[in-house]
Design a protein around this motif. Structure first.
Motif, mmCIF file in Angstrom:
data_model
loop_
_atom_site.group_PDB
_atom_site.id
_atom_site.type_symbol
_atom_site.label_atom_id
_atom_site.label_comp_id
_atom_site.label_asym_id
_atom_site.label_seq_id
_atom_site.Cartn_x
_atom_site.Cartn_y
_atom_site.Cartn_z
ATOM 1 N N ILE A 95 0.845 -1.185 0.000
ATOM 2 C CA ILE A 95 0.000 0.000 0.000
ATOM 3 C C ILE A 95 0.885 1.241 0.000
ATOM 4 O O ILE A 95 2.093 1.168 0.255
ATOM 5 N N ILE A 96 0.274 2.381 -0.299
ATOM 6 C CA ILE A 96 1.005 3.641 -0.357
ATOM 7 C C ILE A 96 0.132 4.737 0.249
ATOM 8 O O ILE A 96 -1.098 4.691 0.141
ATOM 9 N N ARG A 97 0.754 5.665 0.939
ATOM 10 C CA ARG A 97 0.070 6.844 1.471
ATOM 11 C C ARG A 97 0.865 8.077 1.063
ATOM 12 O O ARG A 97 2.094 8.087 1.195
ATOM 13 N N VAL A 112 1.672 1.573 6.288
ATOM 14 C CA VAL A 112 2.481 1.193 5.126
ATOM 15 C C VAL A 112 3.604 0.253 5.531
ATOM 16 O O VAL A 112 3.852 -0.766 4.864
ATOM 17 N N ASN A 116 4.010 -3.454 3.881
ATOM 18 C CA ASN A 116 5.079 -3.514 2.885
ATOM 19 C C ASN A 116 6.356 -4.146 3.396
ATOM 20 O O ASN A 116 7.161 -4.640 2.597
ATOM 21 N N SER A 145 10.795 -1.316 -5.721
ATOM 22 C CA SER A 145 10.235 -0.118 -6.338
ATOM 23 C C SER A 145 11.363 0.741 -6.884
ATOM 24 O O SER A 145 12.533 0.561 -6.511
ATOM 25 N N TYR A 158 6.458 4.837 2.274
ATOM 26 C CA TYR A 158 6.617 3.955 1.110
ATOM 27 C C TYR A 158 8.085 3.865 0.716
ATOM 28 O O TYR A 158 8.622 2.775 0.472
ATOM 29 N N ASP A 194 -3.643 0.803 -9.494
ATOM 30 C CA ASP A 194 -4.387 1.614 -8.529
ATOM 31 C C ASP A 194 -3.451 2.490 -7.699
ATOM 32 O O ASP A 194 -3.794 3.626 -7.353
ATOM 33 N N ASN A 195 -2.254 1.976 -7.354
ATOM 34 C CA ASN A 195 -1.323 2.727 -6.512
ATOM 35 C C ASN A 195 -0.826 4.005 -7.187
ATOM 36 O O ASN A 195 -0.420 4.951 -6.512
ATOM 37 N N THR A 196 -0.818 4.012 -8.523
ATOM 38 C CA THR A 196 -0.317 5.191 -9.237
ATOM 39 C C THR A 196 -1.438 5.998 -9.891
ATOM 40 O O THR A 196 -1.164 6.902 -10.688
#
Length: 253
Positions: A95-97, A112, A116, A145, A158, A194-196
């Motif tokens: 996930i990302i915030r 996160v 992660n 990443s 992240y 979705d994350n981007t």
């Protein structure tokens, strides 16, 4: 080089976050190479399962919330009961915030890092314990990443987690290589997932990103499949501890 080096027939692959995006792309590539698939996600992986089965392999959906360690043993037990012992673990769930670093909250940090990094490590630990006990060895593929190499902006947890994934991948290779376990990572570039979505929807940022990618486009989930098959197969038996960018040339620019 023989195509059989990339044959995954008879192997069982567990893919976290396999219901959509990059995870689904990896799961289907492994299925096309012959692996049976256990897709683990918070929601059902019905589409992934159906597409994998259409490729002639067995596939199951396992629902689990990977924000805590609680479901780890159940996930492995369900995958093993349905398909057999796990040979390939793909740690893709993440996930990302987004927020300016000066405003970033402890909750966004913890959420996160838990998914992660913390759950990634302890799920891998549990899977590798079984691989070692069985004397089978196995393949671990972590999802790193571009921010395993760079700092990024507005994503402090992240960035920290993906830098940690790169380091943990090397640690896993160092400790578990002697047991026949290969641990490597794939670092996707800018993929349309979705994350981007926030970046894709921002015309300024999207233009900046595309302007730096020699391939001239966002990555698609299918673009990641070849790297995943390679790192899951006998073709990579002497590959340990790498972080393989699949980025359309982003890091080369």
């Amino acid at each position: 080089m023989s195509a059989s080096l990339f044959d995954l027939t008879g192997k069982v692959a567990l893919v976290t976050g396999g219901n959509t995006g990059i995870g689904q792309g990896i799961a289907l590539a492994l299925a096309a190479a012959g692996a049976d698939i256990a897709s683990v996600a918070r929601r059902d992986s019905d589409e992934t399962v159906a597409k994998a089965q259409a490729l002639g392999v067995r596939a199951v959906s396992i629902r689990a919330d990977l924000t805590s360690l609680e479901p780890i043993e159940r996930v492995l037990d369900e995958a093993t009961a349905a398909l057999g012992p796990v040979d390939i673990l793909v740690n893709n769930a993440g996930i990302i915030r987004r927020s300016d670093a000066v405003d970033f909250t402890e909750q966004d940090w913890d959420d996160v890092m838990n998914v992660n990094l913390k759950v990634l490590f302890f799920l891998t630990q549990a899977a590798v314990k079984r691989m070692i006990a069985d004397g089978r060895g196995g393949k671990i593929i972590n999802t790193a990443s571009m921010l395993s190499f760079q700092g990024g902006i507005r994503v402090p947890s992240y960035t920290a987690s993906k830098s940690g994934v790169a380091g943990l991948t090397k640690l896993m290779a160092n400790e578990w290589g002697k047991h026949g376990v290969n641990a490597n990572a794939i670092a996707p570039g800018y993929f349309a997932t979705d994350n981007t979505q926030a970046l894709q929807d921002d015309p300024v940022r999207s233009k900046e990103i595309l302007g730096r990618i020699p391939a001239g486009r966002w990555g698609q989930p299918a673009d990641i499949g070849g790297a995943a098959v390679f790192l899951s197969s006998a073709a990579s038996d002497y590959v340990q501890g790498i972080v393989l960018p699949v980025d359309g040339g982003w890091l080369a620019r």
